[in-house]
Design a protein around this motif. Structure first.
Motif, short mmCIF file in Angstrom:
data_model
loop_
_atom_site.label_atom_id
_atom_site.label_comp_id
_atom_site.label_asym_id
_atom_site.label_seq_id
_atom_site.Cartn_x
_atom_site.Cartn_y
_atom_site.Cartn_z
N PRO A 14 0.84 -1.21 0.00
CA PRO A 14 0.00 0.00 0.00
C PRO A 14 0.87 1.25 0.00
CG PRO A 14 -0.85 -1.60 1.57
CD PRO A 14 0.48 -2.12 1.11
N PHE A 15 0.52 2.19 -0.85
CA PHE A 15 1.33 3.40 -0.99
C PHE A 15 1.45 4.13 0.35
CE2 PHE A 15 1.75 7.97 -1.95
CZ PHE A 15 2.87 7.96 -2.75
N GLY A 16 0.38 4.14 1.12
CA GLY A 16 0.36 4.90 2.37
C GLY A 16 1.36 4.43 3.40
N VAL A 17 1.84 3.18 3.32
CA VAL A 17 2.79 2.68 4.32
C VAL A 17 4.22 2.72 3.78
CG1 VAL A 17 1.03 1.21 5.35
CG2 VAL A 17 2.58 0.25 3.62
N CYS A 18 4.41 3.21 2.57
CA CYS A 18 5.77 3.34 2.04
C CYS A 18 6.49 4.50 2.74
CB CYS A 18 5.73 3.61 0.53
SG CYS A 18 5.14 2.23 -0.47
N SER A 19 7.80 4.43 2.78
CA SER A 19 8.59 5.51 3.36
C SER A 19 8.54 6.73 2.44
CB SER A 19 10.04 5.07 3.56
OG SER A 19 10.68 4.91 2.30
N LEU A 61 12.75 14.13 3.13
CA LEU A 61 13.48 12.88 2.94
C LEU A 61 14.74 12.85 3.80
CD1 LEU A 61 13.37 12.26 -0.93
CD2 LEU A 61 11.71 11.61 0.83
N ASP A 62 15.06 11.65 4.32
CA ASP A 62 16.32 11.51 5.04
C ASP A 62 17.45 11.35 4.02
OD1 ASP A 62 16.21 8.88 4.13
OD2 ASP A 62 15.59 8.06 6.07
N LEU A 63 18.69 11.31 4.51
CA LEU A 63 19.84 11.31 3.62
C LEU A 63 19.86 10.13 2.65
CD1 LEU A 63 22.51 12.54 2.69
CD2 LEU A 63 23.65 11.33 4.58
N PRO A 64 19.67 8.87 3.11
CA PRO A 64 19.68 7.77 2.14
C PRO A 64 18.57 7.89 1.10
CG PRO A 64 19.96 6.93 4.38
CD PRO A 64 19.58 8.38 4.50
N SER A 65 17.38 8.30 1.53
CA SER A 65 16.26 8.45 0.59
C SER A 65 16.53 9.55 -0.42
CB SER A 65 14.97 8.73 1.35
OG SER A 65 14.63 7.66 2.20
N ARG A 66 17.14 10.63 0.05
CA ARG A 66 17.50 11.72 -0.86
C ARG A 66 18.46 11.22 -1.93
NH1 ARG A 66 21.36 16.30 1.29
NH2 ARG A 66 22.89 14.77 0.60
N GLU A 67 19.48 10.47 -1.51
CA GLU A 67 20.47 9.99 -2.46
C GLU A 67 19.87 8.98 -3.43
OE1 GLU A 67 23.65 11.31 -2.77
OE2 GLU A 67 22.64 12.73 -1.44
N ASP A 68 18.95 8.15 -2.95
CA ASP A 68 18.27 7.21 -3.85
C ASP A 68 17.51 7.94 -4.94
OD1 ASP A 68 19.21 5.00 -2.49
OD2 ASP A 68 17.37 4.69 -1.33
N LEU A 69 16.83 9.03 -4.56
CA LEU A 69 16.06 9.79 -5.54
C LEU A 69 16.98 10.52 -6.51
CD1 LEU A 69 13.34 10.68 -6.60
CD2 LEU A 69 13.30 12.50 -4.89
N ILE A 70 18.07 11.07 -6.01
CA ILE A 70 19.03 11.74 -6.89
C ILE A 70 19.60 10.75 -7.89
CG2 ILE A 70 21.33 12.79 -6.96
CD1 ILE A 70 20.59 14.21 -4.32
N ASP A 71 19.92 9.53 -7.43
CA ASP A 71 20.42 8.50 -8.35
C ASP A 71 19.37 8.16 -9.41
OD1 ASP A 71 22.81 8.35 -7.02
OD2 ASP A 71 22.31 6.56 -5.86
N HIS A 92 17.74 23.44 -1.70
CA HIS A 92 19.08 23.04 -1.28
C HIS A 92 19.92 22.59 -2.46
CE1 HIS A 92 17.55 23.27 2.79
NE2 HIS A 92 16.56 22.46 2.45
N LEU A 93 21.10 23.14 -2.62
CA LEU A 93 21.97 22.79 -3.73
C LEU A 93 22.39 21.33 -3.68
CD1 LEU A 93 22.05 25.86 -4.15
CD2 LEU A 93 24.51 25.65 -4.62
N GLU A 94 22.52 20.76 -2.47
CA GLU A 94 22.96 19.37 -2.38
C GLU A 94 21.91 18.39 -2.89
OE1 GLU A 94 23.76 21.20 0.99
OE2 GLU A 94 21.65 21.61 0.59
N GLU A 95 20.70 18.88 -3.18
CA GLU A 95 19.66 18.04 -3.75
C GLU A 95 19.70 18.00 -5.28
OE1 GLU A 95 16.41 18.68 -0.12
OE2 GLU A 95 16.08 19.66 -2.06
N LEU A 96 20.61 18.74 -5.88
CA LEU A 96 20.70 18.78 -7.34
C LEU A 96 21.51 17.59 -7.83
CD1 LEU A 96 21.44 22.56 -7.95
CD2 LEU A 96 19.23 21.41 -7.86
N SER A 97 20.96 16.85 -8.77
CA SER A 97 21.69 15.72 -9.35
C SER A 97 22.73 16.26 -10.31
CB SER A 97 20.73 14.76 -10.07
OG SER A 97 20.58 15.13 -11.42
#
Length: 282
Positions: free
Chosen positions: A150-155, A184-194, A214-219
């Motif tokens: 279920p989408f609602g229980v996803c991180s 998003l936490d750090l690992p989740s942010r990096e997963d999305l950037i990837d 935030h500039l660090e969110e730019l891929s």
């Protein structure tokens, strides 16, 4: 012969704004003023600015969710005011944490709704090929294991990648990302950037516009940046020319130091009362 028809696809503008302004009718407040901007196929832009700079209003225009008070907005070759915006929106991908989606439905079903542009699934519209495409997009976002969850229980990070897969269901030429890294936490942010980096590499004609704080969110795929301040374009162009300490200091009103490492950006700010801006590096 029409030049627009002979221009290489990768050079065609997917967004063109000329003299665009947005005014609040009730108060006369100027939200956007004198915006000229072109985004071409295959370009990846970031839209940066302080809260209230006009980023959301500008993204709404490009997403065909509003009209300018003055000036012209053309998206995917269609001018706002002369096109059925419902049909135009169907050709634009959107990722936003504010999107209404069916929380109790599975991630696979949420992705399916991107094919119809609806909140709730329209089951009779989804044939075997459409269902397979949804599964492939989940795999492309490296979250195929979420298909039956279920989408609602996803991180938060999982939801962001599912929404990205949903936005791709219509095979858009333009993808808008409205603060996709929110909460998003750090690992989740990096997963999305990837995921966004892979997306840029795999779809050379896709144009994207990402709104972030935030500039660090730019891929590393981000090649162009627009800075907004007070509803006006402070700077726009190649990322390396726009993302400087001086320009970000002017944009945000406090000293900012900019560094770059392996294609990723970082901004740091000193105390607001510190004399003089930091120097730009990298």
């Amino acid at each position: 012969m029409d030049d627009a028809n002979t221009e290489p696809r990768t050079h065609r503008a997917v967004v063109e704004l000329a003299g665009v302004g947005v005014h609040r009718y009730t108060t006369g407040q100027v939200i956007l003023d004198g915006i000229d901007w072109a985004v071409r196929a295959g370009e990846h832009w970031a839209l940066l600015g302080a809260n209230g700079a006009g980023k959301t209003s500008l993204l709404r225009l490009i997403g065909a969710m509003g009209h300018p008070t003055v000036g012209t907005v053309e998206v995917l070759g269609e001018r706002l005011g002369r096109v059925d915006v419902r049909e135009l929106r169907a050709r634009i991908g959107l990722v936003s944490t504010a999107q209404p989606v069916p929380l109790r439905e599975t991630a696979h079903t949420v992705v399916l709704t991107g094919a119809t542009g609806t909140v709730q699934p329209l089951w009779k519209n989804y044939d075997a090929a459409t269902r397979e495409r949804a599964a492939l997009l989940l795999a492309e976002m490296e979250c195929e294991e979420l298909a039956d969850r279920p989408f609602g229980v996803c991180s938060g990070g999982q939801k962001a990648r599912v929404l990205l897969a949903r936005a791709l269901m219509s095979d858009p030429a333009l993808l808008l990302l409205d603060e996709p890294f929110n909460a998003l936490d750090l690992p989740s942010r990096e997963d999305l950037i990837d995921a966004m980096w892979r997306l840029a590499a795999g779809r050379p004609d896709l144009a994207t516009i990402t709104v972030t704080h935030h500039l660090e969110e730019l891929s590393p795929a981000i090649g162009h940046v627009m800075l907004l301040r007070g509803g006006r374009a402070l700077a726009r162009g190649p990322a390396g020319e726009v993302l400087t300490g001086d320009r970000l200091t002017e944009c945000f009103g406090r000293p900012i130091e900019v560094t770059r490492h392996d294609g990723r950006w970082l901004a740091r700010s000193g105390r607001a009362e510190q004399a003089g801006p930091f120097a730009s590096r990298g």
